[in-house]
Design an enzyme around this catalytic site. Structure first.
Site, PDB file in Angstrom:
ATOM      1  N   HIS A 156     -18.980 -14.057  -0.270  1.00 32.89           N
ATOM      2  CA  HIS A 156     -18.450 -12.683  -0.218  1.00 32.89           C
ATOM      3  C   HIS A 156     -17.279 -12.483  -1.178  1.00 32.89           C
ATOM      4  O   HIS A 156     -16.928 -11.350  -1.490  1.00 32.89           O
ATOM      5  CB  HIS A 156     -18.038 -12.344   1.222  1.00 32.89           C
ATOM      6  N   ASP A 364     -11.316  -8.975  -5.993  1.00 32.08           N
ATOM      7  CA  ASP A 364     -12.050  -8.734  -4.755  1.00 32.08           C
ATOM      8  C   ASP A 364     -13.518  -9.018  -5.017  1.00 32.08           C
ATOM      9  O   ASP A 364     -14.037  -8.654  -6.090  1.00 32.08           O
ATOM     10  CB  ASP A 364     -11.883  -7.257  -4.330  1.00 32.08           C
TER      11      ASP A 364
HETATM   12  C1  GDG Z   1     -14.727  -9.601   2.221  1.00 33.20           C
HETATM   13  C2  GDG Z   1     -14.450  -9.677   0.710  1.00 33.20           C
HETATM   14  C3  GDG Z   1     -16.259  -7.976   0.339  1.00 33.20           C
HETATM   15  C4  GDG Z   1     -10.146  -2.197   7.136  1.00 33.20           C
HETATM   16  N1  GDG Z   1      -9.122  -1.697   7.841  1.00 33.20           N
HETATM   17  C5  GDG Z   1      -9.639  -1.177   8.956  1.00 33.20           C
HETATM   18  C6  GDG Z   1     -11.020  -1.362   8.927  1.00 33.20           C
HETATM   19  N2  GDG Z   1     -11.301  -1.997   7.799  1.00 33.20           N
HETATM   20  C7  GDG Z   1     -12.673  -2.331   7.351  1.00 33.20           C
HETATM   21  C8  GDG Z   1     -13.064  -1.517   6.143  1.00 33.20           C
HETATM   22  C9  GDG Z   1     -14.127  -2.404   5.503  1.00 33.20           C
HETATM   23  C10 GDG Z   1     -13.677  -3.797   5.898  1.00 33.20           C
HETATM   24  O1  GDG Z   1     -12.739  -3.684   6.970  1.00 33.20           O
HETATM   25  C11 GDG Z   1     -12.940  -4.505   4.746  1.00 33.20           C
HETATM   26  O2  GDG Z   1     -13.886  -4.872   3.787  1.00 33.20           O
HETATM   27  P1  GDG Z   1     -13.473  -5.172   2.293  1.00 33.20           P
HETATM   28  O3  GDG Z   1     -14.724  -5.343   1.509  1.00 33.20           O
HETATM   29  O4  GDG Z   1     -12.630  -4.066   1.773  1.00 33.20           O
HETATM   30  O5  GDG Z   1     -12.574  -6.498   2.299  1.00 33.20           O
HETATM   31  P2  GDG Z   1     -12.575  -7.965   3.032  1.00 33.20           P
HETATM   32  O6  GDG Z   1     -12.210  -7.869   4.452  1.00 33.20           O
HETATM   33  O7  GDG Z   1     -11.643  -8.776   2.213  1.00 33.20           O
HETATM   34  O8  GDG Z   1     -14.079  -8.514   2.904  1.00 33.20           O
HETATM   35  C12 GDG Z   1     -14.793  -8.356   0.044  1.00 33.20           C
HETATM   36  C13 GDG Z   1     -16.557  -8.084   1.819  1.00 33.20           C
HETATM   37  O9  GDG Z   1     -16.152  -9.347   2.356  1.00 33.20           O
HETATM   38  C14 GDG Z   1     -18.053  -7.896   2.098  1.00 33.20           C
HETATM   39  O10 GDG Z   1     -18.830  -8.759   1.335  1.00 33.20           O
HETATM   40  O11 GDG Z   1     -16.469  -6.651  -0.079  1.00 33.20           O
HETATM   41  O12 GDG Z   1     -14.611  -8.432  -1.346  1.00 33.20           O
HETATM   42  O13 GDG Z   1     -13.082 -10.023   0.453  1.00 33.20           O
HETATM   43  O14 GDG Z   1     -15.379  -2.155   6.074  1.00 33.20           O
HETATM   44  O15 GDG Z   1     -13.526  -0.268   6.574  1.00 33.20           O
HETATM   45  N3  GDG Z   1     -11.848  -0.950   9.896  1.00 33.20           N
HETATM   46  C15 GDG Z   1     -11.273  -0.317  10.967  1.00 33.20           C
HETATM   47  N4  GDG Z   1      -9.921  -0.108  11.055  1.00 33.20           N
HETATM   48  C16 GDG Z   1      -9.071  -0.512  10.085  1.00 33.20           C
HETATM   49  O16 GDG Z   1      -7.871  -0.298  10.168  1.00 33.20           O
HETATM   50  N5  GDG Z   1     -12.038   0.114  11.957  1.00 33.20           N
END
Ligand code: GDG
Length: 460
Positions: A156, A364
């Site tokens: 990821h 990322d």
């Molecule tokens: C890893 C990789 C890759 C965030 N704050 C809240 C909340 N979130 C949710 C977002 C999003 C998820 O968490 C975060 O996903 P990201 O992709 O931005 O980042 P990582 O957690 O680092 O994920 C990344 C991912 O895996 C998938 O392959 O894209 O690059 O690092 O869905 O919406 N959700 C809620 N409240 C929050 O305050 N409910």
């Protein structure tokens, strides 16, 4: 009949109080539900000793099989090698990489233990899909136990350039372990190129005519599968959520100002502090923008047992306080910093209420927030995405305003451009991004990976 077994570091067993699952979790659950399957991994619990057998919980057609780890595992495998060595390395933060041989051994040992716990659950035709950097050695450990099934791996995070990868002590052990998979999925073509470069330069391997990689006496396919979101689901939720009590309260509180939104786990890779510096630069360069916008940064805590994350929280809070102290008036502050999670439905409404989505990670793998922000927009009056060129999402969302996330003044200029952008340009940019998101959803990602895994040749 063959079934799917997914393996991830943490397993979220659904329970009445656990709330709605995120996009990836619910898509994986649906895939397991379809023909019956198993989700295996760590329970998140740390006991005095490891579990002797997995705890089995059946929900519908899905079997959740979890094990507890012991304190030494938690420290060496999770806090140590996975999150203090691999995570900073994979995100190009060489200055933060720690290496302790004991933690490295602990990481291998936990993977060896997980392989032993998983073994009795595997039947001959099962497909095994392993997720993320915590579990790189799992396939190799399963192979040592005689498992001949097809095993796929999805990373990821970014896969870094060779010069970064070779900074990892024993990098060849990690790369050899990756090559024990039949299929390695990466987020971007850039990652695939970096993988092939390593194989050619460091492992004396080569790319075969059929596209597989030959190294360490093994054949592996390395393919780009950019992860997507439930695009239509997000769009629909956002229409509903924009009228929710929370989104309404937010809009009333900003008093007609333009809203800028940032949503990131508290992680140094996300570049939140530089974003606050960008707000400082924006207000220095364009003082007339004062009191015309509110920037809401939502940052739930993450990995707070890992030392750099504790320091980061203090730094980020300090930076927000500094900018607010410098520019606030009695009835306005540029930054609202919320250091906790908000509910998933509220998030969609907040995205839709925001004129700018600010997503500027230093690195990322993909960044789902960027995609969720785009999917949540009102087609008649969409907002603008300001996106780091070093997020995997930038390879797909080419009509976002792409910035170098290390340069606060470049981010400031993009925010300014976004605040001034007219409706026709906003619509044109948004429609092109939305088309990309409709053509590659989370379901497509899942189906493409499984199709490619099924197409690999089983061993023996
Ligand atoms: C890893 C990789 C890759 C965030 N704050 C809240 C909340 N979130 C949710 C977002 C999003 C998820 O968490 C975060 O996903 P990201 O992709 O931005 O980042 P990582 O957690 O680092 O994920 C990344 C991912 O895996 C998938 O392959 O894209 O690059 O690092 O869905 O919406 N959700 C809620 N409240 C929050 O305050 N409910």
């Amino acid at each position: 009949m063959s079934k799917l077994i997914t393996v991830s570091n943490r397993v979220g067993v659904p329970s009445p109080g656990s709330g709605r699952a995120g996009g990836l979790e619910s898509a994986l659950r649906e895939a397991l539900e379809a023909d019956g399957g198993i989700w295996f991994g760590w329970s998140g619990e740390v006991g005095e000793t490891r579990s002797e057998t997995p705890k089995i919980q059946k929900k519908g057609n899905v079997t959740f099989a979890t094990v507890d780890l012991c304190r030494a595992d938690y420290e060496d495998y999770y806090l140590g090698y996975a999150n203090s060595t691999l995570w900073p390395l994979l995100h190009y933060q060489l200055g933060l990489v720690e290496f302790h041989r004991k933690q490295f051994q602990g990481y291998i040992a936990v993977n060896e233990y997980l392989a032993r716990m998983l073994l009795p659950l595997i039947e001959p035709d099962d497909l095994i899909w392993v997720h993320d950097y915590h579990l790189i050695p799992l396939a190799e450990e399963l192979r040592k136990l005689g498992v001949k099934n097809r095993i796929g791996f999805f990373l990821h995070t970014p896969f870094p350039a060779t010069d970064i990868m070779v900074a990892l002590p024993h990098h060849e052990v990690i790369m050899r372990a990756l090559c024990a998979y039949d299929l390695v999925g990466l987020q971007t073509e850039n990652g695939v190129r970096a993988f092939l470069d390593y194989i050619a330069r460091e492992a004396n391997g080569r790319l075969e005519f059929d596209g597989s990689v030959s190294a360490y006496d093994r054949l592996t396919r390395v393919v780009c599968f950019p992860i997507g979101i439930d695009t239509e689901g997000f769009a629909k939720n956002a229409v509903r959520a924009v009228r929710s009590a929370e989104a309404t309260r937010l809009r009333e509180s900003i008093d007609g100002r333009q809203l800028i939104i940032g949503v990131d786990r508290m992680d140094y890779s996300k570049g939140v502090r530089t974003r606050f510096e960008a707000i400082d630069d924006l207000l220095t360069e364009w003082p007339e923008e004062a009191a015309k916008f509110t920037y809401l940064q939502i940052t739930p805590p993450s990995r707070s047992d890992v030392l750099p994350y504790q320091a980061l929280r203090r730094e980020v809070e300090h930076a927000a306080g500094h900018v607010n102290g410098k520019y606030s008036d009695i009835d306005w502050a540029p930054i609202r910093f919320v250091a906790r999670a908000v509910s998933r439905p509220a998030l969609a409404g907040i995205y839709r209420s925001s004129r700018i989505g600010l997503v500027t990670p230093w690195r990322d793998g993909m960044n789902l927030v960027a995609k969720e922000y785009v999917a949540s927009q009102n087609p008649e009056n969409p907002g603008v995405l300001v996106l780091s060129r070093f997020a995997g999402a930038a390879a797909e969302l080419k009509t976002a305003l792409l910035v170098n996330p290390l340069d606060p003044s470049e981010i400031a200029a993009a925010i300014h451009q976004a605040l001034k952008m007219g409706l026709p340009e906003r619509r044109e940019r948004w429609e092109l991004m939305m088309e990309v998101l409709r053509n590659n959803t989370i379901d497509d990602w899942l189906a493409n990976f499984l199709k490619a895994l099924k197409a690999t040749r089983p061993l023996g």
